[in-house]
Motif scaffolding. Structure first.
Motif, PDB file in Angstrom:
ATOM      1  N   ALA A  45       0.828  -1.212   0.000  1.00 48.38           N
ATOM      2  CA  ALA A  45       0.000   0.000   0.000  1.00 48.38           C
ATOM      3  C   ALA A  45       0.859   1.257   0.000  1.00 48.38           C
ATOM      4  CB  ALA A  45      -0.936  -0.010   1.204  1.00 48.38           C
ATOM      5  N   GLY A  49      -0.923   3.225  -2.530  1.00 47.68           N
ATOM      6  CA  GLY A  49      -2.104   3.741  -1.849  1.00 47.68           C
ATOM      7  C   GLY A  49      -2.630   5.055  -2.379  1.00 47.68           C
ATOM      8  N   ARG A  60      -6.285   1.844 -10.960  1.00 46.89           N
ATOM      9  CA  ARG A  60      -5.878   0.426 -10.909  1.00 46.89           C
ATOM     10  C   ARG A  60      -6.634  -0.381 -11.957  1.00 46.89           C
ATOM     11  NH1 ARG A  60      -6.747   1.482  -5.465  1.00 46.89           N
ATOM     12  NH2 ARG A  60      -4.836   2.078  -4.378  1.00 46.89           N
ATOM     13  N   GLN A 107     -10.647  -5.940  -7.724  1.00 45.66           N
ATOM     14  CA  GLN A 107      -9.585  -5.430  -6.859  1.00 45.66           C
ATOM     15  C   GLN A 107      -9.757  -5.925  -5.428  1.00 45.66           C
ATOM     16  OE1 GLN A 107      -8.396  -1.299  -7.049  1.00 45.66           O
ATOM     17  NE2 GLN A 107      -9.602  -0.966  -8.898  1.00 45.66           N
ATOM     18  N   LEU A 137      -8.287  -4.343  -1.674  1.00 43.77           N
ATOM     19  CA  LEU A 137      -7.545  -3.256  -1.039  1.00 43.77           C
ATOM     20  C   LEU A 137      -7.548  -3.461   0.468  1.00 43.77           C
ATOM     21  CD1 LEU A 137      -9.244  -0.261  -2.906  1.00 43.77           C
ATOM     22  CD2 LEU A 137      -7.319  -1.635  -3.686  1.00 43.77           C
ATOM     23  N   THR A 185      -2.404  -3.730  -2.022  1.00 44.07           N
ATOM     24  CA  THR A 185      -3.461  -3.649  -3.029  1.00 44.07           C
ATOM     25  C   THR A 185      -3.236  -4.743  -4.068  1.00 44.07           C
ATOM     26  OG1 THR A 185      -2.315  -2.185  -4.577  1.00 44.07           O
ATOM     27  CG2 THR A 185      -3.497  -1.145  -2.756  1.00 44.07           C
TER      28      THR A 185
END
Length: 258
Positions: free
Chosen positions: A95, A99, A106, A157, A159, A164
């Motif tokens: 991250a 981040g 992304r 995704q 997170l 990530t």
């Protein structure tokens, strides 16, 4: 950045354990940012949101009757199916490195990687949802138009505060089997689904094998990120084998045999 391209695991529990292990290793700093490309083991992947739907238990039974054990994945989206004609890819970063980027950035990164790899294979595709598709999302990769086109890749995704991941499942062949099991799953969940939306590279006219498609993605990762190929180490494999059962759906009959 590392590039991991292990062989297909015989057991989807090991596959899920491997994906979780790599994410955790990147999150802890044990492993650098990593691109992983892995041929799929047969399974259906569902989300925590799916597990809260009234028809979830029936969906698990329908899937297992087709020979697809059900796993709960950490990313968002909807139900997906995979087998020997598919493979997954993911771009995992700490991250601290990633981040500041947005969710949209992304998604765009993963979509660009897919389209470039497809270009190496001579496959024409574009970003966009198709009607009544599995795991619907506006960053799907499709062939054809939004009404009657087919989905080739679903992107999702994951997170956390420490890492990530963005990636997806690429459909190379075997779309008939996938459409059949997904039809039963989506019907049980009472969600829209159009079997013709399940595409594959073969349906586009491509003769690429799964291994050739994996190679195209790996070459693109090397070009874009300078990703350095790395072997799957025994410690990671041991973690994958010992932890994968945790991702099985609680209602799965396979759980009792784990």
């Amino acid at each position: 950045m590392e590039l991991l391209t292990p062989e297909r695991f015989d057991d989807p529990r090991t596959q899920y354990g491997y994906v979780g292990a790599v994410f955790d290793q990147v999150a802890s700093g044990e492993r650098p940012a990593t691109v992983s490309i892995l041929p799929s083991s047969r399974h259906v992947g569902m989300t925590r949101r799916d597990a809260r739907r009234p028809g979830f238990e029936q969906a698990v039974r329908e899937s297992e009757e087709e020979g697809y054990p059900v796993f709960l994945r950490g990313s968002g989206g909807g139900a997906t199916a995979a087998d020997s004609g598919t493979f997954g890819f993911s771009i995992v970063r700490p991250a601290a490195e990633d981040g500041a980027r947005s969710i949209g950035e992304r998604y765009d990164e993963a979509a660009d990687l897919v389209l470039a790899a497809f270009g190496r294979l001579g496959v024409r595709a574009e970003v966009g949802e198709v009607r009544a598709e599995f795991c619907p999302g506006d960053h799907s990769i499709r062939h054809g138009g939004p009404e009657d086109g087919m989905k080739l890749v679903g992107i999702a995704q994951r997170l956390t505060r420490r890492a990530t991941s963005v990636g997806g499942i690429v459909l190379v062949s075997g779309e008939e089997r996938l459409a059949r099991v997904l039809g039963r799953v989506y019907s049980a969940l009472e969600l829209p689904f159009r079997p013709e939306s399940v595409g594959s590279l073969h349906r586009t006219g491509s003769g690429a094998t799964t291994q050739e498609a994996v190679h195209a993605f790996a070459e693109e990762a090397r070009l874009r990120y300078g990703a350095v190929p790395a072997a799957l180490d025994k410690a990671t494999l041991d973690v994958a084998r010992s932890t994968g059962h945790r991702f099985l759906a609680p209602e799965s009959s396979v759980r009792g045999r784990a």
